[in-house]
Design a protein around this motif. Structure first.
Motif, short mmCIF file in Angstrom:
data_model
loop_
_atom_site.label_atom_id
_atom_site.label_comp_id
_atom_site.label_asym_id
_atom_site.label_seq_id
_atom_site.Cartn_x
_atom_site.Cartn_y
_atom_site.Cartn_z
N GLU A 154 -9.25 2.53 -3.67
CA GLU A 154 -10.38 3.07 -2.79
C GLU A 154 -9.98 4.51 -2.23
O GLU A 154 -10.83 5.43 -2.50
CB GLU A 154 -10.64 2.29 -1.54
CG GLU A 154 -11.38 0.95 -2.15
CD GLU A 154 -11.37 -0.06 -0.93
OE1 GLU A 154 -12.12 -0.91 -0.87
OE2 GLU A 154 -10.61 0.17 0.16
N GLU A 155 -8.85 4.98 -2.05
CA GLU A 155 -8.19 6.21 -1.57
C GLU A 155 -8.47 7.34 -2.73
O GLU A 155 -8.87 8.43 -2.52
CB GLU A 155 -6.90 6.23 -1.00
CG GLU A 155 -6.34 7.54 -0.69
CD GLU A 155 -5.04 7.74 0.03
OE1 GLU A 155 -4.58 8.69 0.25
OE2 GLU A 155 -4.50 6.48 0.24
N ASN A 212 -6.07 7.80 5.20
CA ASN A 212 -5.52 7.47 3.95
C ASN A 212 -5.38 5.90 4.00
O ASN A 212 -5.70 5.37 5.17
CB ASN A 212 -4.32 8.08 3.59
CG ASN A 212 -2.88 7.70 4.81
OD1 ASN A 212 -2.77 6.65 4.98
ND2 ASN A 212 -2.69 9.03 5.41
N SER A 213 -4.97 5.30 2.96
CA SER A 213 -4.91 3.92 2.82
C SER A 213 -3.97 3.23 3.62
O SER A 213 -3.80 2.17 4.19
CB SER A 213 -4.77 3.43 1.15
OG SER A 213 -3.62 4.11 0.62
N ARG A 261 -4.84 2.81 7.02
CA ARG A 261 -5.74 1.62 7.11
C ARG A 261 -5.10 0.54 7.46
O ARG A 261 -5.53 -0.33 8.19
CB ARG A 261 -6.74 1.78 6.14
CG ARG A 261 -7.85 0.66 6.19
CD ARG A 261 -8.79 0.66 4.96
NE ARG A 261 -9.48 -0.55 4.75
CZ ARG A 261 -10.48 -0.75 3.84
NH1 ARG A 261 -10.53 -0.02 2.75
NH2 ARG A 261 -10.99 -1.83 3.76
N THR A 275 0.83 -1.23 -0.04
CA THR A 275 0.07 0.05 0.08
C THR A 275 0.97 1.25 0.01
O THR A 275 0.62 2.40 -0.64
CB THR A 275 -0.89 0.06 1.23
OG1 THR A 275 -1.60 -0.97 1.30
CG2 THR A 275 -1.75 1.18 1.32
N LEU A 313 -6.70 -0.99 -1.79
CA LEU A 313 -6.45 0.12 -0.87
C LEU A 313 -6.31 1.41 -1.54
O LEU A 313 -6.93 2.64 -1.25
CB LEU A 313 -5.57 -0.13 0.04
CG LEU A 313 -5.88 -1.39 1.26
CD1 LEU A 313 -4.91 -1.57 2.37
CD2 LEU A 313 -7.44 -1.42 1.77
N THR A 364 -9.95 5.10 5.25
CA THR A 364 -9.25 5.42 3.81
C THR A 364 -9.94 6.75 3.43
O THR A 364 -9.32 7.65 3.19
CB THR A 364 -9.91 4.20 2.99
OG1 THR A 364 -9.39 3.08 3.33
CG2 THR A 364 -9.22 4.80 1.62
N LYS A 365 -11.40 7.15 3.63
CA LYS A 365 -12.06 8.26 3.33
C LYS A 365 -11.29 9.62 4.10
O LYS A 365 -10.86 10.48 3.16
CB LYS A 365 -13.36 8.32 3.33
CG LYS A 365 -14.03 9.61 2.94
CD LYS A 365 -15.44 9.57 2.87
CE LYS A 365 -16.17 10.87 2.38
NZ LYS A 365 -17.60 10.82 2.30
#
Length: 339
Positions: free
Chosen positions: A206-207, A296-297, A300, A138, A203, A292-293
């Protein structure tokens, strides 16, 4: 975490399942009392990795239903409206294309199936620590594709993750005894390394989605579950058509959906375990996407491996594993990186 004793009327035996939610229903473990999901400890139904991955996405899909109910809550609607105005002011796309969720869902499908297969071959605590390597992939992908800056302490922490994972993996290959849950650690490690690539990709994607679009985490997760169900169904169809020979096969094939369903619906306790798992998956992954939102990834991914020490400690207390000094050093090293 739920510990449930399952009684099989068909085989007249008792089996222990230890259940923990993660990035989905994952990680089965044989009669050891540990794992991130269930594993049916009846010989005829013990190897349904692909169906287990499907149940993970079913749990995620439940978030769509939860989101629908939340829309009737005035405070939630007000919160969403405020977030929408802020996102529009920040220049984000407010008309989110939900087909984008199919991309991280595909990555999650690959990750889940590889990790399920790996867990058939290695102990749960070792599995947990090696799976924590998603922090590395990640961080790497965030650096490559999101231009994230890292400083000396970041590199030091990532270096310790590599050292700790290496020690635990080396211990598993050199010293761990072969058993039903630790029968091929080298192959398991290779599968886990491959899964880290797709997991890290998921991940970071998604970010990027949240950085450029306005979307509620619970809504995005629900659509990831929807697409994940489709991808998992395709995987199950393929696995169900490939014949195999050996104790890990299902009715002569790599997967048998009918056998898995019979195992679940013919045993009320196992059915209860799956339902609890679906609910825990929904909440766990919703919280993960929220991190994440709003952060950040990489953060997470780091928080995701904090449970490792608890899994290993329980394994020792439960008597499911022997104590190895090299393994202890590896766990301490990885845990220290959280600081």
């Amino acid at each position: 975490i739920h510990k449930i004793c399952i009684h099989s009327e068909r085989n007249k035996r008792y089996d222990i399942f230890f259940f923990q939610a993660e990035d989905g229903i994952r990680d089965a473990q044989e009669s050891r009392g540990l794992g991130d999901v269930y594993k049916r400890q009846v010989e005829a139904f013990s190897n349904h990795s692909f169906v287990q991955a499907l149940t993970m996405f079913l749990g995620e899909f439940l978030c769509i239903i939860a989101y629908g109910f939340l829309l009737f809550v005035p405070s939630f609607r007000q919160s969403e409206a405020k977030a929408l105005r802020e996102a529009e002011a920040a220049g984000k796309n407010i008309n989110f294309n939900y087909f984008l969720a199919a991309i991280p869902a595909f990555c999650d499908t690959v990750t889940s199936n590889l990790q399920f297969l790996a867990l058939h071959m290695i102990s749960a605590s070792v599995y947990q620590i090696l799976k924590g390597g998603v922090v590395l992939t990640t961080a790497l992908f965030a650096y490559m594709f999101m231009k994230r800056k890292y400083y000396t302490h970041h590199y030091a922490g990532l270096g310790l993750v590599v050292i700790g994972m290496g020690l635990v993996g080396l211990n598993s290959v050199l010293f761990s005894e072969k058993s039903a849950s630790n029968k091929n650690p080298l192959v398991a490690i290779i599968l886990l390394i491959l899964s880290l690539l797709s997991g890290g990709t998921q991940l970071v994607l998604e970010e990027k989605i949240f950085n450029k679009n306005f979307a509620s985490p619970i809504e995005v997760l629900g659509f990831e579950g929807f697409f994940g169900i489709i991808f998992s169904a395709i995987v199950i169809l393929i696995a169900s058509s490939i014949s195999c020979v050996g104790p890990d096969c299902n009715e002569g094939y790599y997967e048998s959906f009918q056998t898995a369903c019979d195992a679940i619906f013919n045993n009320s306790h196992l059915l209860f375990l799956v339902i609890v798992g679906l609910l825990s998956i929904s909440s766990f992954n919703f919280l993960g996407l929220s991190v994440t939102k709003h952060m950040n990834s990489v953060v997470r991914a780091i928080f995701d491996i904090t449970r490792t020490v608890f899994v290993w400690g329980y394994n020792l207390i439960d008597g499911a594993e022997k104590f190895y000094l090299l393994q202890l050093v590896g766990f301490i090293t990885v845990s220290y990186t959280h600081l």
